[in-house]
Write a protein that holds these residues in place. Sequence first.
Motif, PDB file in Angstrom:
ATOM      1  N   ARG A 132       4.689 -11.326   4.657  1.00 37.95           N
ATOM      2  CA  ARG A 132       5.882 -10.728   5.241  1.00 37.95           C
ATOM      3  C   ARG A 132       5.807 -10.720   6.767  1.00 37.95           C
ATOM      4  O   ARG A 132       6.812 -10.896   7.452  1.00 37.95           O
ATOM      5  CB  ARG A 132       6.063  -9.296   4.730  1.00 37.95           C
ATOM      6  CG  ARG A 132       7.425  -8.740   5.101  1.00 37.95           C
ATOM      7  CD  ARG A 132       7.668  -7.394   4.496  1.00 37.95           C
ATOM      8  NE  ARG A 132       6.718  -6.404   4.942  1.00 37.95           N
ATOM      9  CZ  ARG A 132       6.868  -5.103   4.758  1.00 37.95           C
ATOM     10  NH1 ARG A 132       7.916  -4.653   4.108  1.00 37.95           N
ATOM     11  NH2 ARG A 132       5.971  -4.243   5.169  1.00 37.95           N
ATOM     12  N   VAL A 133       4.609 -10.508   7.289  1.00 36.84           N
ATOM     13  CA  VAL A 133       4.484 -10.474   8.749  1.00 36.84           C
ATOM     14  C   VAL A 133       4.515 -11.884   9.338  1.00 36.84           C
ATOM     15  O   VAL A 133       5.105 -12.119  10.384  1.00 36.84           O
ATOM     16  CB  VAL A 133       3.190  -9.737   9.152  1.00 36.84           C
ATOM     17  CG1 VAL A 133       2.989  -9.808  10.647  1.00 36.84           C
ATOM     18  CG2 VAL A 133       3.258  -8.293   8.704  1.00 36.84           C
ATOM     19  N   MET A 169       7.211 -13.185  -3.232  1.00 42.58           N
ATOM     20  CA  MET A 169       7.113 -11.734  -3.145  1.00 42.58           C
ATOM     21  C   MET A 169       7.917 -11.205  -1.954  1.00 42.58           C
ATOM     22  O   MET A 169       8.584 -10.174  -2.052  1.00 42.58           O
ATOM     23  CB  MET A 169       5.652 -11.300  -3.002  1.00 42.58           C
ATOM     24  CG  MET A 169       4.825 -11.542  -4.235  1.00 42.58           C
ATOM     25  SD  MET A 169       5.452 -10.657  -5.676  1.00 42.58           S
ATOM     26  CE  MET A 169       4.969 -11.763  -6.974  1.00 42.58           C
ATOM     27  N   LEU A 186       3.055  -5.674  -6.702  1.00 43.71           N
ATOM     28  CA  LEU A 186       4.246  -5.317  -5.934  1.00 43.71           C
ATOM     29  C   LEU A 186       5.442  -5.128  -6.861  1.00 43.71           C
ATOM     30  O   LEU A 186       6.203  -4.169  -6.732  1.00 43.71           O
ATOM     31  CB  LEU A 186       4.535  -6.414  -4.920  1.00 43.71           C
ATOM     32  CG  LEU A 186       5.726  -6.134  -4.030  1.00 43.71           C
ATOM     33  CD1 LEU A 186       5.338  -5.176  -2.941  1.00 43.71           C
ATOM     34  CD2 LEU A 186       6.281  -7.408  -3.458  1.00 43.71           C
ATOM     35  N   LEU A 213      -4.228  -7.931  11.638  1.00 41.64           N
ATOM     36  CA  LEU A 213      -2.983  -8.683  11.727  1.00 41.64           C
ATOM     37  C   LEU A 213      -2.589  -9.011  13.159  1.00 41.64           C
ATOM     38  O   LEU A 213      -2.093 -10.101  13.425  1.00 41.64           O
ATOM     39  CB  LEU A 213      -1.855  -7.862  11.102  1.00 41.64           C
ATOM     40  CG  LEU A 213      -1.498  -8.224   9.681  1.00 41.64           C
ATOM     41  CD1 LEU A 213      -0.392  -7.332   9.183  1.00 41.64           C
ATOM     42  CD2 LEU A 213      -1.040  -9.665   9.626  1.00 41.64           C
ATOM     43  N   PHE A 272       1.524 -10.094  -0.329  1.00 39.41           N
ATOM     44  CA  PHE A 272       2.844  -9.739   0.156  1.00 39.41           C
ATOM     45  C   PHE A 272       2.837  -9.397   1.637  1.00 39.41           C
ATOM     46  O   PHE A 272       3.658  -9.903   2.411  1.00 39.41           O
ATOM     47  CB  PHE A 272       3.353  -8.565  -0.668  1.00 39.41           C
ATOM     48  CG  PHE A 272       4.514  -7.835  -0.074  1.00 39.41           C
ATOM     49  CD1 PHE A 272       5.714  -8.475   0.119  1.00 39.41           C
ATOM     50  CD2 PHE A 272       4.404  -6.504   0.279  1.00 39.41           C
ATOM     51  CE1 PHE A 272       6.792  -7.815   0.665  1.00 39.41           C
ATOM     52  CE2 PHE A 272       5.464  -5.831   0.823  1.00 39.41           C
ATOM     53  CZ  PHE A 272       6.667  -6.491   1.018  1.00 39.41           C
ATOM     54  N   VAL A 273       1.887  -8.579   2.069  1.00 39.85           N
ATOM     55  CA  VAL A 273       1.969  -8.019   3.410  1.00 39.85           C
ATOM     56  C   VAL A 273       1.785  -9.089   4.488  1.00 39.85           C
ATOM     57  O   VAL A 273       2.588  -9.207   5.421  1.00 39.85           O
ATOM     58  CB  VAL A 273       0.928  -6.909   3.599  1.00 39.85           C
ATOM     59  CG1 VAL A 273       1.088  -6.288   4.958  1.00 39.85           C
ATOM     60  CG2 VAL A 273       1.078  -5.869   2.520  1.00 39.85           C
ATOM     61  N   PHE A 323       2.670  -1.597  13.342  1.00 37.85           N
ATOM     62  CA  PHE A 323       3.871  -2.382  13.109  1.00 37.85           C
ATOM     63  C   PHE A 323       5.047  -1.520  12.715  1.00 37.85           C
ATOM     64  O   PHE A 323       6.024  -2.002  12.168  1.00 37.85           O
ATOM     65  CB  PHE A 323       3.613  -3.427  12.019  1.00 37.85           C
ATOM     66  CG  PHE A 323       2.466  -4.317  12.332  1.00 37.85           C
ATOM     67  CD1 PHE A 323       2.600  -5.349  13.234  1.00 37.85           C
ATOM     68  CD2 PHE A 323       1.234  -4.099  11.749  1.00 37.85           C
ATOM     69  CE1 PHE A 323       1.534  -6.157  13.540  1.00 37.85           C
ATOM     70  CE2 PHE A 323       0.155  -4.911  12.049  1.00 37.85           C
ATOM     71  CZ  PHE A 323       0.319  -5.939  12.949  1.00 37.85           C
ATOM     72  N   LEU A 350      -5.744  -6.942   6.670  1.00 41.04           N
ATOM     73  CA  LEU A 350      -4.394  -6.458   6.897  1.00 41.04           C
ATOM     74  C   LEU A 350      -4.268  -5.897   8.303  1.00 41.04           C
ATOM     75  O   LEU A 350      -3.255  -6.036   8.970  1.00 41.04           O
ATOM     76  CB  LEU A 350      -4.124  -5.368   5.863  1.00 41.04           C
ATOM     77  CG  LEU A 350      -2.843  -4.604   5.932  1.00 41.04           C
ATOM     78  CD1 LEU A 350      -1.709  -5.542   5.671  1.00 41.04           C
ATOM     79  CD2 LEU A 350      -2.852  -3.518   4.890  1.00 41.04           C
TER      80      LEU A 350
END
Lengths: 542, 370
Positions: B307-308, B319, A352, B209, B303-304, A499, B206
């Motif tokens: 973040r959610v 991150m 990232l 989710l 990260f993803v 999303f 992912l």
Amino acid sequence: MNRQAASDNQTRRNRGGSDVLRLFITYLALALVDAFALYLIYVFAADGVIELAVAVGVVTIGVNIINLRQGLYALRWIAPALSLMVLMVVYPIVYTVYVSFTNFGDGNLLTKQQVIRILSQETYLPEGGKVYAWAIYANAAGDYALWLTDRNADDRYYFATLGGFEAVESVAAGADLPAEYRGYQLLGRREALQAAREAEELGFGTADQPIGIAGRREAGEFAQRLVYQPETDAILDMETGSLYRAVYDYGRDETSGEPYQTGQFVNDQGDTLRTGFRAGIGTQNFSSFIDNDEIRGPLIRIFLWTIGFSLASVFTTFALGLFFALIMQNQRIPLRKVFRTLLIIPWAIPGLISVAVWRGMLNENLGVVSNIIRAFGLEPPPFFIDPGWAKLGILLVNLWLGYPYFMLVCSGALAAIPSDMYEAAEVDGAGWWRKFRDLTLPLLLVAVGPLLIASFTFNFNNFTIIEAYDEGGPPMKEAGNLPAGHTDILISYAFRLAFGSGRGSDFGLASAITIVIFAMVACVTLLQYRLTKGWEETSENV
Amino acid sequence: MSSLAHKRKRSRYTLAQNAQLALQIIILIAAVVFALFPIIWVASAALNPAQSMVTQSIIPPLPEVRVVYAKEPGTLLQIAAPNGTRVERSAELVLLVEVDGKEKELRAIKNGYVENIRISVGESYVEGDALYDISSSYFINFDTLLNTPRKPFLRWMVNSCVIASISAVVIVLVTAFSAYSFSRFRFYGRRSLLVLILLVQVFPNLLALVAIYLMLQQIGNHIPFLGLNTAGGLMLVYIGGGMGINIWLMKGFFDSVPRDIDESALVDGASHWQVYWHLIFPLVRPVLVVVGILSFVGTYNEFVLARVMLRDKDTWTLMVGLWQYISANFAQDWGVFGAGAIIGALPSLAIYLMLQDQIVGGLTQGAVKG
């Protein structure tokens, strides 16, 4: 008494030997796990989340069977991992498959029961219904009551409790409100505000004379407006008399070609109630890949770019990694170890961060790369505006991220190729190209081939680079309302559908795309598995 | 003597070979430049006190300590530093001026960045008075990073480390049991189970989710520390997701330990638990450490999902927090991001560089063996 017996039991078992003790501990642990699981199942079911309760139940039953049957001893070692996988991986997969056959998304977020419950809270004033001004009272028990003033009938007073309604005779019409009436106290202004909020939810009066608070000044004989009728599976609007039928159908209107609205309550005029519900819509999400122009066009392009991006990434990173590995083979290069360490640094930095840094460097106006290009008197390429350049930029960044891995892998594989083979080839008079093509590459591919496939599947779902580079941008115009971008790959597109910020969520369509991704990646993985002869290896062992 | 031999040896190389070596070294140097350029750039950005990602030179110019002099009232107060120069952590810069014989504070600078200040008519001071010293340093970005309460960087770093460590330890312990079983026992459905685990693992979690989110929300209603917006819930997701691939990786390692060792112990009456704990575990421990560290880095970098799942600033991971510095279209702050990136990348960088051989060995072995 019981405790006594239990401890007696325990000591006897202790004496009986470690096997019995172990058995006891096993049962105790199992009992604790079961108790906890039963609690979870109970609370989940009570909350109406049946699917999760079922998942926990399945896991619990599995764990019990595995631990109680001697023949399944081997599985006991795997049970913790399996339980975690079933709950955190398999259950979400099953749920995703289910969602892909529904219209779950913005506008259809709630179940039908939840929607009916919400709609039934709407009230209306029936014809001939009376409206009163109101003041709020409360008794010692905390029950509320309403003092009602009929403005249309010379300010006649009425008093409505929970379950009671009467005309007030003892207080003259138009007189001041009494501070106390039948054990109820008139509330002060501040208390009344708080009380009114709670009382709004309550129904006062009797069945014949229902009284509800409708506003800051009005209370009256308000009635439930939208009534669900289970026998017709429809909601009747008591005010207008129109009947809203629950629509689950999917497909298209024969004449107009418009898709049906699914998961809605629709009346004969085609009007819908404001809240839709979650409904199964069959394979509509999947068939919309083909039917729906807004979906089909972008999806094909995104699919092609996903394949192209993955292949190009694998090829470029492998080629550059191999190239560096070949150079590093030369033993005479000074400081080889230092070179190697410096060259693998891109691999060691969190992806990232790397992509973010590259994004800054490639920025058209301020980025350092653009500045350097400008210093040579050239116009810096639009790395984030032009679709072609954006794709090129992503491949460049991914090359930087990915080559160290293949450099390391190829170095290892090259070292494993016996040197006498090269000597033999040299005796035969082979040049470097022939040696590379006919000797190095084939031998290398045997070792590295599976890793190339793994790298392909990794890049196929390489969400981070796409998202961090430019969130799939620049946007695709053909996609209409759907959030498709030129550099989107399937996974980032599906993520954005689910999303996407501001444009509404379509979990159903996103899940359908997910299933397709899963199917493709699973096929490639199986292919890889066969190629690595893992099949044969495990078969041997069985 | 030895130097003579050395010379003779060296003279064996032909001119073409030497030219080739020179070319190879040049290519490698170019490659190193390509590899390190972004890192040098981010370091340069981190050291740059100016709030901009434009860096003209690798070592950015440092604004000298300057003194702001007052001129006449009503004019723009010229501050002898470029606009955007960071002067202090997010506090305001306060100017002391004399108004009608009284000292008055002028608060006119936002967020610690220099801007030109207009002084109102009627505020008097002696011309040439020093109003404020603007000082700056190369570490002002690091200072901002570590001392902005609205963006608790250290907290994020601790969160990341805690989440990654616990996840890695649990993943290694749980998958090591499974790997032992898959490697040592022969039972009905073993092969199918392995393939099933492999296939299930490639599902992009992912995209599960929605399900994971709803599930954590539900769990959190009854077990608060495993719900949404908690480190516990996120760890649960990471641990569950880390099972499949690591079972395969570990099984490869367990397979490489000869079975004679444990078979003889079993014949001697040892239980499987004893074999596992006293014989196999010590042998594979170095590999377990590598797998654990890889899991740590993978989780640390994720990260993803984070973040959610995490909405409160205090629960964010590194991150997620770092991304905030550059995600907003306006208010991108590359200097502070650079400082954070350098600190944030250090654990991963150190681990990879120290363990490069083991990691490559582990990856190729695990992958090739399937």
